[in-house]
Scaffold this motif. Structure first.
Motif, short mmCIF file in Angstrom:
data_model
loop_
_atom_site.label_atom_id
_atom_site.label_comp_id
_atom_site.label_asym_id
_atom_site.label_seq_id
_atom_site.Cartn_x
_atom_site.Cartn_y
_atom_site.Cartn_z
N SER A 1 36.87 36.37 50.32
CA SER A 1 37.88 37.55 50.33
C SER A 1 38.17 38.23 49.20
N GLN A 2 38.43 37.32 48.21
CA GLN A 2 38.81 37.78 46.78
C GLN A 2 37.44 38.60 46.21
N VAL A 3 36.63 38.09 46.25
CA VAL A 3 35.35 38.55 45.73
C VAL A 3 34.76 39.93 46.53
N GLU A 4 35.14 39.93 47.90
CA GLU A 4 34.59 41.05 48.73
C GLU A 4 35.94 42.36 48.32
N GLU A 5 36.99 41.77 48.45
CA GLU A 5 38.17 42.81 47.99
C GLU A 5 38.08 43.29 46.44
N GLY A 6 37.93 41.98 45.52
CA GLY A 6 38.24 42.59 44.14
C GLY A 6 36.78 43.29 43.67
N LEU A 7 35.59 42.98 44.05
CA LEU A 7 34.32 43.70 43.40
C LEU A 7 33.76 44.79 44.36
N SER A 8 34.47 45.13 45.37
CA SER A 8 33.91 46.67 46.01
C SER A 8 34.36 47.58 45.31
N VAL A 9 33.74 48.59 45.69
CA VAL A 9 33.95 49.83 45.02
C VAL A 9 35.68 50.41 44.60
N SER A 10 36.27 50.29 46.19
CA SER A 10 37.60 50.66 46.22
C SER A 10 38.43 49.63 45.23
N GLY A 11 37.79 48.20 45.46
CA GLY A 11 38.61 47.32 44.80
C GLY A 11 38.58 47.28 43.42
N VAL A 12 37.68 47.66 42.81
CA VAL A 12 37.77 47.82 41.40
C VAL A 12 38.24 49.06 40.94
N ARG A 13 38.17 50.13 41.62
CA ARG A 13 38.73 51.37 41.06
C ARG A 13 40.52 50.95 41.34
N LEU A 14 40.93 50.12 42.34
CA LEU A 14 42.33 49.82 42.55
C LEU A 14 42.87 48.98 41.13
N ALA A 15 41.80 47.98 41.03
CA ALA A 15 42.35 47.21 39.74
C ALA A 15 42.55 47.89 38.43
N THR B 1 43.10 51.08 38.11
CA THR B 1 44.08 52.07 38.09
C THR B 1 45.44 51.34 38.26
N LEU B 2 45.53 50.10 38.56
CA LEU B 2 46.87 49.42 38.72
C LEU B 2 46.93 48.49 37.42
N GLY B 3 45.89 48.07 36.91
CA GLY B 3 45.94 47.22 35.63
C GLY B 3 45.95 45.69 36.12
N THR B 4 45.36 45.41 37.46
CA THR B 4 45.72 44.16 37.90
C THR B 4 44.46 43.23 37.72
N ALA B 5 43.36 43.59 36.85
CA ALA B 5 42.32 42.98 36.65
C ALA B 5 42.54 41.42 36.32
N GLY B 6 43.47 41.49 35.24
CA GLY B 6 43.96 39.95 34.76
C GLY B 6 44.62 39.22 35.82
N ARG B 7 45.42 39.68 36.75
CA ARG B 7 46.11 38.91 37.77
C ARG B 7 45.01 38.35 38.61
N ASP B 8 43.99 39.43 38.81
CA ASP B 8 42.96 39.04 40.01
C ASP B 8 42.09 38.22 39.50
N ALA B 9 41.89 38.05 38.23
CA ALA B 9 41.01 36.93 37.62
C ALA B 9 41.63 35.54 37.65
N ASP B 10 43.15 35.69 37.25
CA ASP B 10 43.76 34.58 37.37
C ASP B 10 44.00 33.88 38.78
N ARG B 11 43.90 34.76 39.76
CA ARG B 11 44.01 34.33 41.43
C ARG B 11 42.84 33.47 41.65
N PHE B 12 41.74 34.30 41.01
CA PHE B 12 40.43 33.63 41.45
C PHE B 12 40.18 32.33 40.94
N ALA B 13 40.63 32.26 39.62
CA ALA B 13 40.61 31.00 38.77
C ALA B 13 41.44 29.99 39.55
N GLU B 14 42.34 30.19 40.14
CA GLU B 14 43.13 29.41 40.79
C GLU B 14 42.76 28.80 41.82
N SER B 15 42.12 29.65 42.75
CA SER B 15 41.34 29.40 43.68
C SER B 15 40.06 28.45 43.59
#
Length: 645
Positions: free
Chosen positions: A253-267, A269-283
């Protein structure tokens, strides 16, 4: 037209979907199909989820049998082949016994050659029968699943928008793909394995008794603890595997949400790329522990069982050394018996899992039948009215129309409205007043719960769905383009349209020049959800597609509300071109777009509060005037004066 000069914009990239790794399985593990995709199970308890599914939507065996009724002859042949293969395979130990006890001691070369040839023949026969059986079972299973898959897809297409609004898209996709794939495993693997295991177990036990009744009793005493240990290991691994699959699902789900067109745009624009990467690494880190536990689970039990199985031949050889136990057994008989004893464990384990396999399989059928048994909210007419869409005038009338979503509060109440053929009616009102709902009733995206909607005096519920789709065209705020070429997207509306007709539609939608400037022209791939094009460009492509459909009635559902002023002007010009000569119902959010409508209808709380021309409503000083003043829209001077007075 030229197809050079301007490259297409690149607004996004498809996010690949990683394939989930499958769990390595121990020989003692017997996979059981389940309602959870890609979650292998060993010999285990019946899933609580499976029991809950069957309690919610029971499945009759007769209904399942009906799916396989056209394949009765093939099923009989498959069962016969399985039985024949199992029985023929049991000849091998007896041939070995004859080689050891007869051919070798006598040095009978001819007999030895014949027996050795028999071993090869048995292996070849069982292999050939296995190939034919697998081919027939797979072909049958694929045919059954094809029929079920297409029936489910077609049935889901008949559901109203309300069904897809209240149902998660992932659940629909899971049942249509994963569940039916799991059922394929049931048909081609589990069902055939039952017949194979039963035949093999019975035949092997009979052969063991025929070789040595005494040693057979000894083997039966050893098998229960071995089966128990195997099931304990499988139970332990099932729990760990379930946890691992849950973690994998979250990772997916993280891959699907975070690497979709809308997900990448959201990351971005909100500057959440680092947090998303950390969450993925924890999982991913948690997966390491689960994988380790999965690999090491029950290893001491497996080691114990390995010792047990190594000891079984030793015990048999030891027993064979005592006259009271062996009964004068020959060396060949001992070797043959040991070979048989080593093969009986696996079919017994398979048979022990029949109950779990059956419940899991029934749960899969239940999930599919649950959707197939859904009664569509919008049902096609039993006897549709025969009409020629090209001769429809396009007069739309709402007669006492009421509507409520899923039996809830009324969204529309007693709406009476006439839209004359060839005229333009704008529907305005505050958010939640029922504007879009009213427009959705014309193409039957929903059905009125009270009253009726007619076109040329015919209830829209009496049109065949295909005819109504040709009569009513819809352009909404959210245009949808499939991930294909421009040509394929346009031909969704007119499959037989040639390129000349496509270019005419693009020109009418005021986007032909842009398409002509793309290197690939009509062959340009629009990208996921059309993200290679701007919102205004997507809207004009959708308009071109509607032009190709050439509907007599047009519903414009806030088609420009999400666009900037410059783009809105371009799209509005294309819409004006599209609406010319058609009956048009415009659901408007911006009052600036309805000034040229033949009549304006103001909805308030699901009721018609006002109707009339723009000038009449401005003079009346009612609901429309209040909306216009709130939007900062200039009103005629006489109304401003009246308001001041």
């Amino acid at each position: 037209m030229a197809t050079t000069n301007r490259p297409p914009g690149s607004r996004g990239r498809d996010a690949g979907t990683p394939r989930r790794p499958s769990a390595p399985q121990d020989p003692a593990d017997v996979p059981v199909p389940s309602d959870t995709a890609a979650a292998p199970r060993g010999a285990a308890r019946v899933s609580a989820a499976d029991r809950s599914q069957l309690a919610r939507h029971p499945v009759s065996v007769r209904r399942i049998a009906a799916l396989f009724a056209p394949h009765r002859a093939r099923i009989a042949v498959v069962v016969l082949l399985i039985s024949a293969s199992s029985v023929i395979g049991l000849a091998q130990p007896f041939l070995i016994r004859a080689i050891i006890d007869v051919a070798l001691p006598r040095q009978d070369v001819a007999l030895l050659a014949a027996l050795a040839g028999g071993l090869v023949a048995v292996a070849a026969a069982t292999a050939l029968l296995g190939v034919v059986q697998t081919w027939m079972a797979t072909a049958m299973g694929q045919r059954v699943m094809h029929a079920l898959r297409t029936s489910l897809f077609t049935h889901l297409q008949r559901q109203s928008l309300g069904f897809f609004t209240r149902t998660r898209g992932g659940d629909v996709q899971s049942r249509l793909t994963h569940d039916i794939s799991g059922m394929q495993s049931v048909v081609t693997t589990s069902a055939t394995s039952v017949a194979s295991n039963l035949t093999t177990a019975v035949a092997t036990a009979a052969a063991m008794v025929a070789l040595s009744p005494r040693l057979s009793l000894l083997s039966l005493a050893v098998i229960p603890p071995a089966v128990y240990l195997s099931r304990r290991v499988a139970l332990l691994r099932r729990d760990i595997t379930a946890a691992r699959q849950g973690e994998l699902a979250g990772l997916h789900s993280q891959v699907e949400e975070g690497l979709s067109v809308s997900g990448v745009r959201l990351a971005k624009t909100l500057g959440t790329a680092g947090r998303d990467a950390d969450r993925f690494a924890e999982s991913s880190e948690r997966l390491i522990g689960l994988e380790m536990r999965s690999q090491l689970a029950g290893r001491w039990r497996m080691a114990t069982m390995g010792i047990v199985f190594a000891a079984i031949p030793a015990v048999i050889y030891l027993a064979a050394g005592f006259p009271a136990a062996s009964g004068g057994m020959t060396v060949g008989t001992l070797v043959a018996f040991t070979a048989l004893q080593g093969t009986i464990f696996r079919p017994i384990m398979g048979l022990l899992n029949v109950g779990v396999q059956w419940v899991a399989a029934m749960a899969l059928f239940s999930r599919i039948f649950e959707y197939l048994d859904l009664v569509p909210d919008v049902r096609p007419p039993v006897r549709p009215r025969a009409v020629d869409p090209a001769r429809v005038r396009g007069e739309v009338r709402f007669e006492g129309v009421g509507f409520a979503y899923d039996g809830g509060e009324q969204v529309l109440r007693g709406v009476d409205l006439l839209v004359p053929a060839g005229s333009t009616t704008a529907v305005v009102g505050a958010t939640g007043s029922g504007k879009s709902t009213l427009g959705s009733l014309v193409p039957r995206l929903h059905d009125a719960t009270a009253g009726r909607v007619t076109i040329d005096g015919i209830d829209v519920r009496d049109f065949a769905p295909e005819d109504l789709a040709r009569i009513v065209g819809v352009v909404s705020q959210e245009s949808y383009l499939i991930h294909a070429s421009l040509r394929e997207n346009l031909r969704l509306a007119a499959p037989g349209a040639d390129d000349a007709r496509l270019w005419e539609a693009l020109a009418a939608a005021r986007i032909a020049d842009l398409v002509a400037g793309l290197p690939a022209g009509l062959d340009t791939v629009v990208g996921a959800r059309g993200h290679r094009f701007s919102g205004g460009e997507q809207q004009r492509l959708a308009i071109a597609r509607t032009i190709l459909r050439n509907p007599r009635v047009l519903v414009l559902d806030e088609a420009t509300s999400a666009l900037d002023n410059s783009t809105e002007a371009e799209v509005q010009a294309a819409l004006d071109r599209l609406a010319a000569g058609r009956t048009t119902i415009t659901i408007a959010h911006r009052l600036s777009t309805v000034g040229r409508a033949d009549q304006i209808v103001v909805l308030d709380g699901g009721r018609v509060a006002e109707r009339g021309t723009p000038a009449e409503l401005a003079d009346a000083g009612g609901a429309y005037a209040r909306l216009a003043r709130a939007a900062g829209l200039a009103l005629p001077e006489r109304f401003e004066g009246a308001g001041a007075a």
